[in-house]
Design a protein around this motif. Structure first.
Motif, PDB file in Angstrom:
ATOM      1  N   PHE A 148      -4.695  -4.466  -1.002  1.00 46.06           N
ATOM      2  CA  PHE A 148      -4.025  -3.042  -1.454  1.00 46.06           C
ATOM      3  C   PHE A 148      -4.507  -1.977  -0.610  1.00 46.06           C
ATOM      4  CE2 PHE A 148      -4.161   0.642  -4.232  1.00 46.06           C
ATOM      5  CZ  PHE A 148      -2.977   0.440  -5.152  1.00 46.06           C
ATOM      6  N   VAL A 149      -5.618  -1.723  -0.396  1.00 47.33           N
ATOM      7  CA  VAL A 149      -6.243  -0.604   0.432  1.00 47.33           C
ATOM      8  C   VAL A 149      -5.522  -0.664   1.810  1.00 47.33           C
ATOM      9  CG1 VAL A 149      -8.234   0.406   1.465  1.00 47.33           C
ATOM     10  CG2 VAL A 149      -8.176  -0.376  -0.861  1.00 47.33           C
ATOM     11  N   GLU A 150      -5.513  -1.841   2.352  1.00 45.04           N
ATOM     12  CA  GLU A 150      -4.777  -1.996   3.689  1.00 45.04           C
ATOM     13  C   GLU A 150      -3.474  -1.654   3.794  1.00 45.04           C
ATOM     14  OE1 GLU A 150      -6.554  -2.954   6.150  1.00 45.04           O
ATOM     15  OE2 GLU A 150      -8.283  -3.452   5.045  1.00 45.04           O
ATOM     16  N   PHE A 151      -2.504  -2.174   2.859  1.00 46.00           N
ATOM     17  CA  PHE A 151      -1.233  -1.510   2.463  1.00 46.00           C
ATOM     18  C   PHE A 151      -1.270  -0.258   2.352  1.00 46.00           C
ATOM     19  CE2 PHE A 151      -0.229  -6.061   0.899  1.00 46.00           C
ATOM     20  CZ  PHE A 151      -0.032  -6.545   2.153  1.00 46.00           C
ATOM     21  N   TYR A 183      -0.790   5.309  -4.923  1.00 48.88           N
ATOM     22  CA  TYR A 183      -1.431   4.378  -5.650  1.00 48.88           C
ATOM     23  C   TYR A 183      -0.237   3.630  -6.431  1.00 48.88           C
ATOM     24  CZ  TYR A 183      -6.416   4.861  -5.123  1.00 48.88           C
ATOM     25  OH  TYR A 183      -7.631   5.081  -4.666  1.00 48.88           O
ATOM     26  N   ALA A 184       0.710   4.458  -6.843  1.00 43.34           N
ATOM     27  CA  ALA A 184       1.696   3.831  -7.876  1.00 43.34           C
ATOM     28  C   ALA A 184       2.757   3.119  -7.074  1.00 43.34           C
ATOM     29  CB  ALA A 184       2.432   5.056  -8.380  1.00 43.34           C
ATOM     30  N   ARG A 185       3.202   3.596  -5.761  1.00 42.34           N
ATOM     31  CA  ARG A 185       4.043   2.894  -5.000  1.00 42.34           C
ATOM     32  C   ARG A 185       3.390   1.570  -4.466  1.00 42.34           C
ATOM     33  NH1 ARG A 185       8.581   4.819  -2.862  1.00 42.34           N
ATOM     34  NH2 ARG A 185       8.345   3.876  -0.929  1.00 42.34           N
ATOM     35  N   THR A 186       2.240   1.557  -4.147  1.00 47.10           N
ATOM     36  CA  THR A 186       1.716   0.464  -3.447  1.00 47.10           C
ATOM     37  C   THR A 186       1.403  -0.676  -4.619  1.00 47.10           C
ATOM     38  OG1 THR A 186       0.546   1.911  -2.024  1.00 47.10           O
ATOM     39  CG2 THR A 186      -0.185  -0.359  -2.152  1.00 47.10           C
ATOM     40  N   ALA A 187       1.355  -0.244  -5.575  1.00 50.49           N
ATOM     41  CA  ALA A 187       0.928  -1.141  -6.729  1.00 50.49           C
ATOM     42  C   ALA A 187       2.117  -2.059  -7.112  1.00 50.49           C
ATOM     43  CB  ALA A 187       0.347  -0.342  -8.229  1.00 50.49           C
ATOM     44  N   TRP A 188       3.160  -1.635  -6.837  1.00 49.92           N
ATOM     45  CA  TRP A 188       4.461  -2.251  -7.051  1.00 49.92           C
ATOM     46  C   TRP A 188       4.468  -3.587  -6.381  1.00 49.92           C
ATOM     47  CZ3 TRP A 188       7.607  -1.853 -10.796  1.00 49.92           C
ATOM     48  CH2 TRP A 188       8.082  -0.641 -11.286  1.00 49.92           C
ATOM     49  N   ILE A 189       3.755  -3.826  -5.347  1.00 51.96           N
ATOM     50  CA  ILE A 189       3.742  -5.234  -4.529  1.00 51.96           C
ATOM     51  C   ILE A 189       3.069  -6.107  -5.458  1.00 51.96           C
ATOM     52  CG2 ILE A 189       2.853  -6.378  -2.502  1.00 51.96           C
ATOM     53  CD1 ILE A 189       2.747  -3.809  -1.235  1.00 51.96           C
ATOM     54  N   HIS A 190       2.051  -5.947  -5.994  1.00 48.70           N
ATOM     55  CA  HIS A 190       1.303  -6.857  -7.002  1.00 48.70           C
ATOM     56  C   HIS A 190       2.122  -7.097  -8.064  1.00 48.70           C
ATOM     57  CE1 HIS A 190      -1.914  -8.801  -9.405  1.00 48.70           C
ATOM     58  NE2 HIS A 190      -2.619  -8.700  -7.980  1.00 48.70           N
ATOM     59  N   SER A 191       2.831  -5.820  -8.783  1.00 48.55           N
ATOM     60  CA  SER A 191       3.521  -5.998 -10.034  1.00 48.55           C
ATOM     61  C   SER A 191       4.731  -7.031  -9.877  1.00 48.55           C
ATOM     62  CB  SER A 191       3.908  -4.569 -10.471  1.00 48.55           C
ATOM     63  OG  SER A 191       3.001  -3.794 -10.703  1.00 48.55           O
ATOM     64  N   ILE A 192       5.342  -6.796  -8.700  1.00 49.54           N
ATOM     65  CA  ILE A 192       6.556  -7.664  -8.423  1.00 49.54           C
ATOM     66  C   ILE A 192       6.166  -9.246  -8.336  1.00 49.54           C
ATOM     67  CG2 ILE A 192       8.451  -8.227  -6.934  1.00 49.54           C
ATOM     68  CD1 ILE A 192       8.422  -5.255  -6.358  1.00 49.54           C
ATOM     69  N   VAL A 193       5.088  -9.281  -7.451  1.00 49.62           N
ATOM     70  CA  VAL A 193       4.592 -10.808  -7.385  1.00 49.62           C
ATOM     71  C   VAL A 193       4.226 -11.293  -9.013  1.00 49.62           C
ATOM     72  CG1 VAL A 193       2.770 -12.373  -6.665  1.00 49.62           C
ATOM     73  CG2 VAL A 193       3.718 -10.508  -5.229  1.00 49.62           C
ATOM     74  N   THR A 249       7.907  -4.059   7.761  1.00 50.09           N
ATOM     75  CA  THR A 249       7.469  -2.768   8.685  1.00 50.09           C
ATOM     76  C   THR A 249       7.725  -1.648   7.525  1.00 50.09           C
ATOM     77  OG1 THR A 249      10.242  -2.768   8.636  1.00 50.09           O
ATOM     78  CG2 THR A 249       8.826  -3.593  10.703  1.00 50.09           C
ATOM     79  N   SER A 250       7.838  -2.137   6.120  1.00 45.13           N
ATOM     80  CA  SER A 250       7.804  -1.033   4.856  1.00 45.13           C
ATOM     81  C   SER A 250       7.456  -1.695   3.692  1.00 45.13           C
ATOM     82  CB  SER A 250       9.267  -0.397   4.839  1.00 45.13           C
ATOM     83  OG  SER A 250      10.236  -1.458   4.392  1.00 45.13           O
ATOM     84  N   LEU A 251       7.099  -0.836   2.624  1.00 42.91           N
ATOM     85  CA  LEU A 251       6.717  -1.187   1.309  1.00 42.91           C
ATOM     86  C   LEU A 251       8.178  -2.027   0.816  1.00 42.91           C
ATOM     87  CD1 LEU A 251       4.739   1.192  -0.272  1.00 42.91           C
ATOM     88  CD2 LEU A 251       4.048  -1.041   0.629  1.00 42.91           C
ATOM     89  N   GLU A 252       9.418  -1.422   1.052  1.00 35.43           N
ATOM     90  CA  GLU A 252      10.256  -2.290   0.469  1.00 35.43           C
ATOM     91  C   GLU A 252      10.405  -3.682   0.909  1.00 35.43           C
ATOM     92  OE1 GLU A 252      10.361   0.696   1.694  1.00 35.43           O
ATOM     93  OE2 GLU A 252      10.432   1.958  -0.138  1.00 35.43           O
ATOM     94  N   HIS A 253      10.231  -3.842   2.399  1.00 37.52           N
ATOM     95  CA  HIS A 253      10.150  -5.055   2.800  1.00 37.52           C
ATOM     96  C   HIS A 253       9.309  -5.978   1.972  1.00 37.52           C
ATOM     97  CE1 HIS A 253      10.139  -7.853   6.855  1.00 37.52           C
ATOM     98  NE2 HIS A 253      10.137  -8.496   5.600  1.00 37.52           N
ATOM     99  N   LEU A 254       7.864  -5.553   1.945  1.00 37.63           N
ATOM    100  CA  LEU A 254       6.974  -6.414   1.116  1.00 37.63           C
ATOM    101  C   LEU A 254       7.359  -6.675  -0.491  1.00 37.63           C
ATOM    102  CD1 LEU A 254       3.726  -4.568   2.299  1.00 37.63           C
ATOM    103  CD2 LEU A 254       4.396  -6.962   2.796  1.00 37.63           C
ATOM    104  N   SER A 276       2.581  -2.421 -15.872  1.00 37.58           N
ATOM    105  CA  SER A 276       1.475  -2.054 -16.154  1.00 37.58           C
ATOM    106  C   SER A 276       0.724  -1.648 -14.941  1.00 37.58           C
ATOM    107  CB  SER A 276       0.462  -3.129 -16.760  1.00 37.58           C
ATOM    108  OG  SER A 276       0.329  -4.299 -16.080  1.00 37.58           O
ATOM    109  N   PRO A 277       0.567  -2.356 -13.773  1.00 40.37           N
ATOM    110  CA  PRO A 277       0.016  -1.744 -12.475  1.00 40.37           C
ATOM    111  C   PRO A 277       0.403  -0.375 -11.974  1.00 40.37           C
ATOM    112  CG  PRO A 277       0.244  -4.072 -12.238  1.00 40.37           C
ATOM    113  CD  PRO A 277       0.981  -3.601 -13.526  1.00 40.37           C
ATOM    114  N   PRO A 278       1.818  -0.296 -11.993  1.00 37.66           N
ATOM    115  CA  PRO A 278       2.334   1.178 -11.495  1.00 37.66           C
ATOM    116  C   PRO A 278       2.039   2.280 -12.577  1.00 37.66           C
ATOM    117  CG  PRO A 278       4.323  -0.463 -11.311  1.00 37.66           C
ATOM    118  CD  PRO A 278       2.913  -1.186 -12.022  1.00 37.66           C
TER     119      PRO A 278
END
Length: 454
Positions: free
Chosen positions: A7-10, A18-28, A70-75, A363-365
């Protein structure tokens, strides 16, 4: 769970909140639970082996592609959707296989099987942190992609098993109520391969599909489904924000990863010990309340988390939360099986895990938005705690109401059994009881001629 270490690395690499980065874990998590019925469908109509091997291939591909992001959208697409879909195809069939193989010590069997999640968290949390330091987050994801490919080997080792209730031939299906009596008699005289039976195949398929999902209308399952929604909303953000929260209160990176390791290893203990305890004769009938107790205790842990602001205080939290998290996770398949039965367990588990999808996505976002808005984690953790406590309370009230209703029905049955004998005056027969009810009085017309002949 170890994705939270990234999370912190991304967040640092892509410069997002926080909200935009948290979407990665949420989508998984959302993709894993949303596609759980697909895993059940493949295991029911193809095989568990195919489902798990296909899931391992997709999950590995998603992690490898994520290393080139190369972007959060890619992840969002690679790590979120593709990896989550792969995990979904593996999870439901693997859990359902345990329910088919074990009956007597089912809770203990689930505890041992699901302890793999805790073992993975315990081992991989410090390993992933070490991989990030040595090879950056891209190299760590690439190595994890190769490691996850071993799910294909695990899937190949799954030996299918057929239950007695699954071994039904076409004539047995035609014994059900949807076939008219005249046609049943005709079909019994014919071979299984007759054209008439083939003409009925569509009706058989519809009946089987309905039978596979008829538990959706059970009141007990409906209450369990609503309870699962609130429970899933409360448990997800903590795994995303425990490491960032620990870093925000001055804990080092290695200590923060160690908190996840503690949570993982205690999760294993909770899986096995709570499964063993609820298989004991004294607790076997009270599995629902053991499940409620574990969910409620995790909710209380979340409520106290904002006041724990150093490493020595966060360690007991990881112990407590990890133990009860492992406890109720073990009991989810057991409680579901008690509600719907073993024959519908695979489909029911698919639906239960499907219900986790929306809370895991939202919930994470939402928690991240609260952190960005308030500048602290307090509101996020309090919302998680109250959500889990409400989940436990709702199911508790439903079980109490069910017991009261059952007691009331038993008392009515006993009252009906104490009716006095019917006496007649030659024309009308009266049913005499201490308390007369409309159903307890029967007016019977007696043929006077037949009565006089007696």
């Amino acid at each position: 769970r170890c994705i939270s270490i990234f999370f912190v690395e991304f967040q640092t690499y892509f410069g997002q909140d926080y909200a935009r980065t948290a979407w990665i874990h949420s989508i998984v998590d959302c993709a894993t639970m949303l596609c759980a019925p697909l895993g059940s469908l493949i295991s029911n109509h193809v095989s568990c082996q195919v489902g798990i091997m296909l899931g391992g291939l997709l999950a590995s591909t998603g992690l490898i592609l994520s290393s080139f992001a190369t972007s959060l959208e890619h992840l969002y697409l690679s790590l979120g959707v593709l990896t989550g879909l792969g995990f979904a195809l593996c999870y439901s069939p693997a859990i359902a296989m345990v329910g088919k193989y074990f009956n007597k010590r089912k809770a203990l069997a689930y505890g041992i099987a699901m302890s793999g999640s805790g073992i993975g968290t315990f081992i991989l949390a410090p390993v992933v942190q070490l991989l990030i330091e040595q090879f950056s987050w891209r190299g760590a994801l690439l190595i994890l992609g190769g490691f996850v490919l071993n799910l294909c080997v695990c899937g190949a080792l799954m030996r299918p098993i057929a239950l007695k209730e699954d071994r039904k031939t076409a004539p047995e299906f035609l014994e059900q109520d949807y076939a008219p009596k005249a046609q049943k008699q005709d079909l019994k005289r014919m071979s299984i391969c007759s054209p008439l039976i083939k003409a009925w195949s569509h009706e058989c398929l519809c009946y089987c599909s309905w039978k596979e999902y008829n538990f959706l209308l059970m009141p007990g399952f409906m209450v369990l489904a609503v309870s699962v929604l609130f429970m899933a909303y409360g448990c997800s953000p903590l795994f995303v924000y425990l490491v960032p929260y620990a870093l925000s209160v001055g804990v080092s990176h290695h200590q923060a990863a160690f908190l996840m390791s503690i949570l993982g290893v205690i999760d294993i203990i909770g899986n096995i010990t709570f499964g063993w305890l609820t298989d004991r004769r004294c607790l076997k009938k009270h599995r629902h309340f053991c499940y409620l107790f574990a969910v409620g205790m995790d909710g209380l842990c979340c409520l106290f988390l904002p006041v724990l602001q150093n490493f020595p205080l966060l360690v007991p939290f990881s112990f407590t939360f990890g133990y009860f998290d492992g406890a109720y996770v073990t009991l989810i398949p057991v409680v579901t099986a008690d509600v719907v039965g073993t024959s519908s367990l695979s489909s029911a588990l698919g639906v239960v895990y499907f219900l986790h999808a929306i809370p895991y996505l939202v919930s994470p976002p939402v928690a991240g938005w609260l952190v960005d808005t308030t500048g602290s984690y307090t509101a996020s953790f309090l919302l998680c705690g109250f959500s889990m406590i409400f989940s436990s309370t709702l199911l508790c009230f439903a079980n109490v109401a069910k017991k009261i209703k059952r007691t009331h029905l038993l008392s009515l049955t006993n009252d009906i059994g104490t009716k006095q004998h019917i006496w007649t005056n030659g024309a009308i027969a009266y049913s005499v009881t201490a308390e007369l009810d409309q159903k307890d009085v029967e007016f019977l017309a007696v043929d006077t001629n037949s009565y006089s002949n007696r």
